[in-house]
Design an enzyme around this catalytic site. Structure first.
Site, PDB file in Angstrom:
ATOM      1  N   LEU A  25      10.234  23.110 -10.142  1.00 21.55           N
ATOM      2  CA  LEU A  25      10.316  21.682 -10.447  1.00 21.55           C
ATOM      3  C   LEU A  25      10.877  20.950  -9.236  1.00 21.55           C
ATOM      4  O   LEU A  25      11.876  21.392  -8.667  1.00 21.55           O
ATOM      5  CB  LEU A  25      11.233  21.417 -11.649  1.00 21.55           C
ATOM      6  CG  LEU A  25      10.789  21.914 -13.028  1.00 21.55           C
ATOM      7  CD1 LEU A  25      11.905  21.687 -14.043  1.00 21.55           C
ATOM      8  CD2 LEU A  25       9.519  21.211 -13.482  1.00 21.55           C
ATOM      9  N   HIS A  26      10.236  19.852  -8.848  1.00 27.10           N
ATOM     10  CA  HIS A  26      10.797  19.069  -7.747  1.00 27.10           C
ATOM     11  C   HIS A  26      10.476  17.588  -7.832  1.00 27.10           C
ATOM     12  O   HIS A  26      11.054  16.790  -7.098  1.00 27.10           O
ATOM     13  CB  HIS A  26      10.292  19.608  -6.401  1.00 27.10           C
ATOM     14  CG  HIS A  26       8.849  19.299  -6.123  1.00 27.10           C
ATOM     15  ND1 HIS A  26       7.820  20.014  -6.678  1.00 27.10           N
ATOM     16  CD2 HIS A  26       8.272  18.351  -5.355  1.00 27.10           C
ATOM     17  CE1 HIS A  26       6.676  19.520  -6.265  1.00 27.10           C
ATOM     18  NE2 HIS A  26       6.919  18.501  -5.459  1.00 27.10           N
TER      19      HIS A  26
END
Length: 365
Positions: free
Chosen positions: A209-210
């Site tokens: 996740l970013h």
């Protein structure tokens, strides 16, 4: 023919490597030589984001490293443009080849066109429809000034046709990222964490996740984590943490569940080993959905839109949005072995780079 290749960020390196291989094969075949220069903009300067990828993928040292570094979107774009303009002034070329949709792609395309130099865009025509994504703006602007469009899918072809690009400039060649994947798949290497945590094939998940919409709000971010961890029973979830996400975790003070294993960013060969052995991948990335499709690994994408719809309509990916409540039903399908099998999109066969170089050679012969 003189060709300048642009690389700046992790996805670029993976796409540039097979193109260099194809140029070398072309030159060794006795055909008219292609003189190429590799320019690293310095957009990613972390070792795991840059040097290790060059080494693992067999990419020789760049002919020039612009050293643009970080900063805001505007600062980074400006730094790359100023430095690439100087490079191009000192090293004229017939064509600047850019890949993907990162800041370097946009910046170098603009500089090339202002210096009356052709631009070839590899992975042209993909669209998410989400202008809140910097990458979408990069794609649109780059394609607005590109001369040669190399596409990965029929959807990308249609997007370009709708925007008025003549069919003669559009070349459906396949996916260069898959060229790298298939070439290096036999060399995938387990990361240290695989033995440390005694991981077993199909007995763990991989999480990445970013995107700001998922990680910037601590409440929303933790709701995603909770929804995942409550659905995977006691199986570990390996989470190579993007630097941006790591900062947000540290600042929030959130205590993570014990079977969520935070890890440093991994090299290309290590990360893909982890993915290939996983039960499934949960992500908000685009490129990973292509790799999981080819490897046949179930993939859940926590986004409202995707620029790679073929990974959903053909592949193993499902686009479920960013609502944490949507996660449990999808993970339940995976835990029960009811996930779709998926297939591999047309021309994702490991030969896209050969097609691109053959076309460019013909155009500039």
């Amino acid at each position: 023919m003189r060709l300048t290749l642009i690389a700046g960020a992790r996805p670029n390196f993976i796409k540039i490597a097979p193109l260099i291989d194809a140029i070398k094969a072309h030159n060794n075949s006795g055909k008219k030589k292609i003189d190429y220069r590799l320019v690293h903009t310095g957009q990613h300067y972390d070792r795991n984001m840059s040097e290790s990828f060059f080494k693992e993928l067999g990419i020789s040292e760049p002919d020039d490293n612009l050293g643009a570094g970080g900063g805001t979107q505007a600062e980074q774009t400006a730094n790359i443009m100023v430095r690439f303009e100087e490079h191009l002034r000192n090293n004229p070329t017939d064509c600047v080849l850019v890949v993907g949709d990162v800041t370097s792609t946009l910046a170098c395309s603009i500089v090339a066109k202002k210096m009356v130099t052709d631009v070839a865009h590899v992975e042209a025509g993909i669209r998410s429809g989400d202008l809140a994504m910097p990458e979408e703006i990069n794609r649109m602007v780059t394609d607005a000034i590109t001369d040669h469009f190399f596409t990965t899918s029929h959807t990308a072809n249609e997007n370009l046709q709708k925007s008025g690009v003549p069919d003669s400039k559009v070349h459906f060649v396949g996916n260069v990222m898959i060229d790298s994947l298939l070439k290096h798949q036999p060399r995938f290497t387990p990361p240290a964490i695989y033995a440390e945590k005694e991981l077993k094939p199909q007995q763990y998940f991989v999480l990445t996740l970013h995107r700001p919409s998922n990680v910037d709000d601590p409440t929303h971010f933790f709701a995603i984590i909770q929804a995942i961890m409550e659905s995977v029973k006691d199986l570990p979830v390996i989470f190579p943490v993007h630097p941006r996400t790591a900062r947000n975790i540290e600042q929030s003070g959130i205590v993570m569940p014990p079977n969520l294993v935070l890890a440093e960013p991994m090299s290309y060969l290590q990360f893909n080993y982890l993915v290939q052995q996983a039960k499934a991948v949960i992500t908000d990335s685009g490129g990973i959905t292509e790799e999981t499709t080819v490897m046949g690994i179930p993939c859940i994408t926590l986004r409202n839109s995707t620029e790679r719809p073929e990974t959903v309509t053909i592949g193993t990916n499902e686009l479920i949005g960013a609502n944490p409540a949507a996660i449990a039903p999808q993970l339940e399908k995976i835990m029960e072995g009811k996930w779709k099998k998926g297939g591999i999109p047309e021309l994702w066969d490991g030969k896209a780079s050969e097609r691109i170089i053959a076309i460019l050679s013909g155009l500039y012969s």
